[in-house]
Enzyme design. Sequence first.
Site, PDB file in Angstrom:
ATOM      1  CB  ILE A  12       8.497  41.500  49.907  1.00 47.10           C
ATOM      2  CG1 ILE A  12       9.903  42.051  49.614  1.00 47.10           C
ATOM      3  CG2 ILE A  12       7.423  42.151  49.044  1.00 47.10           C
ATOM      4  CD1 ILE A  12      10.440  41.678  48.246  1.00 47.10           C
ATOM      5  CG  ASN A  25       2.530  44.636  34.985  1.00 52.97           C
ATOM      6  OD1 ASN A  25       2.717  45.752  34.508  1.00 52.97           O
ATOM      7  ND2 ASN A  25       1.551  44.379  35.819  1.00 52.97           N
ATOM      8  N   GLY A  33      -0.209  39.003  42.520  1.00 54.99           N
ATOM      9  CA  GLY A  33       0.928  38.493  43.267  1.00 54.99           C
ATOM     10  C   GLY A  33       1.651  39.560  44.058  1.00 54.99           C
ATOM     11  CG  ASP A  35       3.175  44.486  40.132  1.00 51.62           C
ATOM     12  OD1 ASP A  35       3.578  45.516  40.712  1.00 51.62           O
ATOM     13  OD2 ASP A  35       2.818  44.469  38.948  1.00 51.62           O
ATOM     14  N   GLY A 124       5.646  33.433  39.535  1.00 51.55           N
ATOM     15  CA  GLY A 124       4.191  33.404  39.724  1.00 51.55           C
ATOM     16  C   GLY A 124       3.487  33.294  38.384  1.00 51.55           C
ATOM     17  CE1 TYR A 126       4.193  38.553  33.927  1.00 46.98           C
ATOM     18  CE2 TYR A 126       6.517  39.075  33.800  1.00 46.98           C
ATOM     19  CZ  TYR A 126       5.202  39.467  33.723  1.00 46.98           C
ATOM     20  OH  TYR A 126       4.897  40.768  33.435  1.00 46.98           O
TER      21      TYR A 126
END
Length: 174
Positions: A12, A25, A33, A35, A124, A126
Amino acid sequence: MSERMSVIQGDITRVEVDVIVNAANPSLMGGGGVDGAIHHAAGPALLAACEVIRRQQGDCAPGHAVITEAGNIPVKAVIHAVGPVWHGGDEHEAELLEQTYRNSLDLAAANGYRTIAFPAISTGAYGYPKEQAAKIAVDTVYRYIGLRPLPEQVVFVCFDDENTRIYQQLLAQL
């Protein structure tokens, strides 16, 4: 309208769009991941921008989103969207995930961004089931862009084969 949505598999941080969405988060301080990948690619400017937001408002609750500069990523901004942690589906996860996508789209539109890229939020660490999360993402974006001129183009950026296939199937049904 479905021509305004597409799916690709890849990184991305390398997609040519105006704004990318980070599956953040609540602390906004980076993590694993997507983030972690976004924070790594953006460099220290992104973390500094997130620290300013934390000082102003504290944690970002699930369903909410904030916008910052993009640091070293060649986009105009990063939208940090906090999706829900999956608890089996009985704790309003679907509504929170829909709200996460809507709030991200609202921020993009309010800032005049024409193109936006989303990861598969909450799937992911979560633990949100991939098929259910993808359906919410596609349905929410489809409804949103059907009523508004911006964003003009939405790209779902999947990291793995499974999510790519799921999104491709959902978009083919529109």
